[in-house]
Design a protein around this motif. Sequence first.
Motif, PDB file in Angstrom:
ATOM      1  N   PHE A   1     -12.054 -10.513  24.749  1.00 17.78           N
ATOM      2  CA  PHE A   1     -11.351 -11.129  23.631  1.00 17.78           C
ATOM      3  C   PHE A   1     -10.901 -10.054  22.656  1.00 17.78           C
ATOM      4  O   PHE A   1     -11.657  -9.147  22.304  1.00 17.78           O
ATOM      5  CB  PHE A   1     -12.253 -12.111  22.880  1.00 17.78           C
ATOM      6  CG  PHE A   1     -12.449 -13.416  23.571  1.00 17.78           C
ATOM      7  CD1 PHE A   1     -13.590 -13.659  24.320  1.00 17.78           C
ATOM      8  CD2 PHE A   1     -11.479 -14.414  23.481  1.00 17.78           C
ATOM      9  CE1 PHE A   1     -13.780 -14.868  24.969  1.00 17.78           C
ATOM     10  CE2 PHE A   1     -11.656 -15.629  24.124  1.00 17.78           C
ATOM     11  CZ  PHE A   1     -12.803 -15.858  24.875  1.00 17.78           C
ATOM     12  N   CYS A   2      -9.679 -10.211  22.196  1.00 19.17           N
ATOM     13  CA  CYS A   2      -9.146  -9.413  21.102  1.00 19.17           C
ATOM     14  C   CYS A   2      -9.191 -10.263  19.845  1.00 19.17           C
ATOM     15  O   CYS A   2      -9.037 -11.501  19.922  1.00 19.17           O
ATOM     16  CB  CYS A   2      -7.716  -8.998  21.429  1.00 19.17           C
ATOM     17  SG  CYS A   2      -6.851  -8.115  20.110  1.00 19.17           S
ATOM     18  N   ALA A   3      -9.388  -9.637  18.707  1.00 18.70           N
ATOM     19  CA  ALA A   3      -9.388 -10.373  17.441  1.00 18.70           C
ATOM     20  C   ALA A   3      -8.743  -9.505  16.366  1.00 18.70           C
ATOM     21  O   ALA A   3      -8.714  -8.278  16.463  1.00 18.70           O
ATOM     22  CB  ALA A   3     -10.803 -10.757  17.037  1.00 18.70           C
ATOM     23  N   SER A   4      -8.235 -10.167  15.334  1.00 18.78           N
ATOM     24  CA  SER A   4      -7.726  -9.441  14.171  1.00 18.78           C
ATOM     25  C   SER A   4      -8.348 -10.029  12.917  1.00 18.78           C
ATOM     26  O   SER A   4      -8.806 -11.185  12.911  1.00 18.78           O
ATOM     27  CB  SER A   4      -6.195  -9.525  14.098  1.00 18.78           C
ATOM     28  OG  SER A   4      -5.773 -10.806  13.677  1.00 18.78           O
ATOM     29  N   GLY A   5      -8.396  -9.232  11.850  1.00 19.81           N
ATOM     30  CA  GLY A   5      -8.983  -9.702  10.603  1.00 19.81           C
ATOM     31  C   GLY A   5      -8.592  -8.828   9.439  1.00 19.81           C
ATOM     32  O   GLY A   5      -8.187  -7.680   9.620  1.00 19.81           O
ATOM     33  N   ASP A   6      -8.725  -9.384   8.254  1.00 22.12           N
ATOM     34  CA  ASP A   6      -8.431  -8.635   7.044  1.00 22.12           C
ATOM     35  C   ASP A   6      -9.716  -7.998   6.550  1.00 22.12           C
ATOM     36  O   ASP A   6     -10.793  -8.256   7.073  1.00 22.12           O
ATOM     37  CB  ASP A   6      -7.822  -9.551   5.986  1.00 22.12           C
ATOM     38  CG  ASP A   6      -6.855  -8.801   5.093  1.00 22.12           C
ATOM     39  OD1 ASP A   6      -5.995  -9.462   4.488  1.00 22.12           O
ATOM     40  OD2 ASP A   6      -6.965  -7.564   5.006  1.00 22.12           O
ATOM     41  N   GLN A   7      -9.639  -7.168   5.540  1.00 18.03           N
ATOM     42  CA  GLN A   7     -10.818  -6.401   5.190  1.00 18.03           C
ATOM     43  C   GLN A   7     -11.055  -6.245   3.701  1.00 18.03           C
ATOM     44  O   GLN A   7     -11.972  -5.552   3.281  1.00 18.03           O
ATOM     45  CB  GLN A   7     -10.726  -4.997   5.796  1.00 18.03           C
ATOM     46  CG  GLN A   7      -9.589  -4.163   5.222  1.00 18.03           C
ATOM     47  CD  GLN A   7      -9.571  -2.757   5.806  1.00 18.03           C
ATOM     48  OE1 GLN A   7      -9.531  -2.581   7.013  1.00 18.03           O
ATOM     49  NE2 GLN A   7      -9.603  -1.776   4.944  1.00 18.03           N
ATOM     50  N   GLY A   8     -10.285  -6.918   2.863  1.00 16.28           N
ATOM     51  CA  GLY A   8     -10.368  -6.596   1.454  1.00 16.28           C
ATOM     52  C   GLY A   8     -11.565  -7.181   0.740  1.00 16.28           C
ATOM     53  O   GLY A   8     -12.246  -8.077   1.238  1.00 16.28           O
ATOM     54  N   TRP A   9     -11.847  -6.708  -0.440  1.00 15.56           N
ATOM     55  CA  TRP A   9     -12.887  -7.241  -1.312  1.00 15.56           C
ATOM     56  C   TRP A   9     -12.618  -8.720  -1.597  1.00 15.56           C
ATOM     57  O   TRP A   9     -11.504  -9.126  -1.810  1.00 15.56           O
ATOM     58  CB  TRP A   9     -12.912  -6.494  -2.650  1.00 15.56           C
ATOM     59  CG  TRP A   9     -13.681  -5.253  -2.622  1.00 15.56           C
ATOM     60  CD1 TRP A   9     -13.190  -3.995  -2.553  1.00 15.56           C
ATOM     61  CD2 TRP A   9     -15.096  -5.128  -2.681  1.00 15.56           C
ATOM     62  NE1 TRP A   9     -14.219  -3.083  -2.564  1.00 15.56           N
ATOM     63  CE2 TRP A   9     -15.400  -3.751  -2.644  1.00 15.56           C
ATOM     64  CE3 TRP A   9     -16.144  -6.053  -2.760  1.00 15.56           C
ATOM     65  CZ2 TRP A   9     -16.700  -3.279  -2.683  1.00 15.56           C
ATOM     66  CZ3 TRP A   9     -17.452  -5.580  -2.802  1.00 15.56           C
ATOM     67  CH2 TRP A   9     -17.705  -4.211  -2.774  1.00 15.56           C
ATOM     68  N   GLY A  10     -13.713  -9.474  -1.614  1.00 11.22           N
ATOM     69  CA  GLY A  10     -13.560 -10.893  -1.892  1.00 11.22           C
ATOM     70  C   GLY A  10     -13.054 -11.682  -0.714  1.00 11.22           C
ATOM     71  O   GLY A  10     -12.932 -12.885  -0.773  1.00 11.22           O
ATOM     72  N   ASN A  11     -12.777 -10.980   0.355  1.00 17.86           N
ATOM     73  CA  ASN A  11     -12.288 -11.661   1.548  1.00 17.86           C
ATOM     74  C   ASN A  11     -13.450 -11.800   2.524  1.00 17.86           C
ATOM     75  O   ASN A  11     -14.221 -10.876   2.711  1.00 17.86           O
ATOM     76  CB  ASN A  11     -11.166 -10.834   2.177  1.00 17.86           C
ATOM     77  CG  ASN A  11     -10.474 -11.553   3.307  1.00 17.86           C
ATOM     78  OD1 ASN A  11     -11.109 -11.979   4.266  1.00 17.86           O
ATOM     79  ND2 ASN A  11      -9.187 -11.695   3.187  1.00 17.86           N
ATOM     80  N   TYR A  12     -13.557 -12.941   3.149  1.00 13.66           N
ATOM     81  CA  TYR A  12     -14.676 -13.165   4.034  1.00 13.66           C
ATOM     82  C   TYR A  12     -14.501 -12.541   5.397  1.00 13.66           C
ATOM     83  O   TYR A  12     -15.304 -12.745   6.278  1.00 13.66           O
ATOM     84  CB  TYR A  12     -14.921 -14.665   4.199  1.00 13.66           C
ATOM     85  CG  TYR A  12     -15.634 -15.279   3.026  1.00 13.66           C
ATOM     86  CD1 TYR A  12     -14.915 -15.826   1.980  1.00 13.66           C
ATOM     87  CD2 TYR A  12     -17.017 -15.323   2.984  1.00 13.66           C
ATOM     88  CE1 TYR A  12     -15.566 -16.413   0.916  1.00 13.66           C
ATOM     89  CE2 TYR A  12     -17.676 -15.908   1.911  1.00 13.66           C
ATOM     90  CZ  TYR A  12     -16.946 -16.455   0.887  1.00 13.66           C
ATOM     91  OH  TYR A  12     -17.598 -17.029  -0.164  1.00 13.66           O
ATOM     92  N   ALA A  13     -13.412 -11.809   5.571  1.00 14.63           N
ATOM     93  CA  ALA A  13     -13.215 -11.091   6.828  1.00 14.63           C
ATOM     94  C   ALA A  13     -13.282 -12.010   8.039  1.00 14.63           C
ATOM     95  O   ALA A  13     -13.863 -11.655   9.068  1.00 14.63           O
ATOM     96  CB  ALA A  13     -14.237  -9.975   6.979  1.00 14.63           C
ATOM     97  N   GLU A  14     -12.700 -13.172   7.931  1.00 14.51           N
ATOM     98  CA  GLU A  14     -12.603 -14.048   9.098  1.00 14.51           C
ATOM     99  C   GLU A  14     -11.836 -13.333  10.204  1.00 14.51           C
ATOM    100  O   GLU A  14     -10.832 -12.674   9.951  1.00 14.51           O
ATOM    101  CB  GLU A  14     -11.878 -15.336   8.728  1.00 14.51           C
ATOM    102  CG  GLU A  14     -11.664 -16.279   9.910  1.00 14.51           C
ATOM    103  CD  GLU A  14     -10.945 -17.546   9.509  1.00 14.51           C
ATOM    104  OE1 GLU A  14     -10.688 -17.725   8.295  1.00 14.51           O
ATOM    105  OE2 GLU A  14     -10.644 -18.356  10.391  1.00 14.51           O
TER     106      GLU A  14
END
Lengths: 117, 115
Positions: free
Chosen positions: B90-103
């Motif tokens: 599986f490949c996945a992508s996600g965001d990484q910023g502060w306050g972000n839950y990094a889904e």
Amino acid sequence: GDSVTQTEGLVTLTEGLPVMLNCTYQTIYSNPFLFWYVQHLNESPRLLLKSFTDNKRTEHQGFHATLHKSSSSFHLQKSSAQLSDSALYYCALSDRGLSGSFNKLTFGAGTRLAVCP
Amino acid sequence: EAAVTQSPRNKVAVTGGKVTLSCNQTNNHNNMYWYRQDTGHGLRLIHYSYGAGSTEKGDIPDGYKASRPSQENFSLILELATPSQTSVYFCASGDQGWGNYAEQFFGPGTRLTVL
């Protein structure tokens, strides 16, 4: 390193009974983020619940979980199981880097839930 | 809705052959990940990336290489495939910023069989 331990293997329930899937974790990070992902048959994992607040209940789609840092636990619960809840459930822990940005998730081995009529 | 696609969806390879699995995301996420899924082991991280040009080793990187030529694309390369690498990837992508839950948003998966 970080680790996540889940209820092992297969949990079989009769429709209408309560669901509880256990998740405990180990991490050196004092403010962990915990997640539950669900994967239905022939689908990819998707986020079900998430939390980083100690002792606060989080809910979504009938499921709920509370992060308890004192016991390093994040158990998944539902009051009444439905046939459509049959799936593979993963508990996951975030690894947050020194910069504050999220690095990666550490997943447990997964618990398969089978709900029978 | 987040969009992560993978190709091929199914692959049969021979032992010792080279295999490349491709992943594309249209979410403009900085982070991308490659996992393998095996019964009893769950999802295990192989490689991940913070952005174009970067790759980082995950928990089980041996026998795998990764390439991130652009924000959108992230490849997993098996230079010398072995039967032990038979799995669903599986490949996945996600965001990484502060306050972000990094889904993380997962692609549909690639079933790889190495004979």
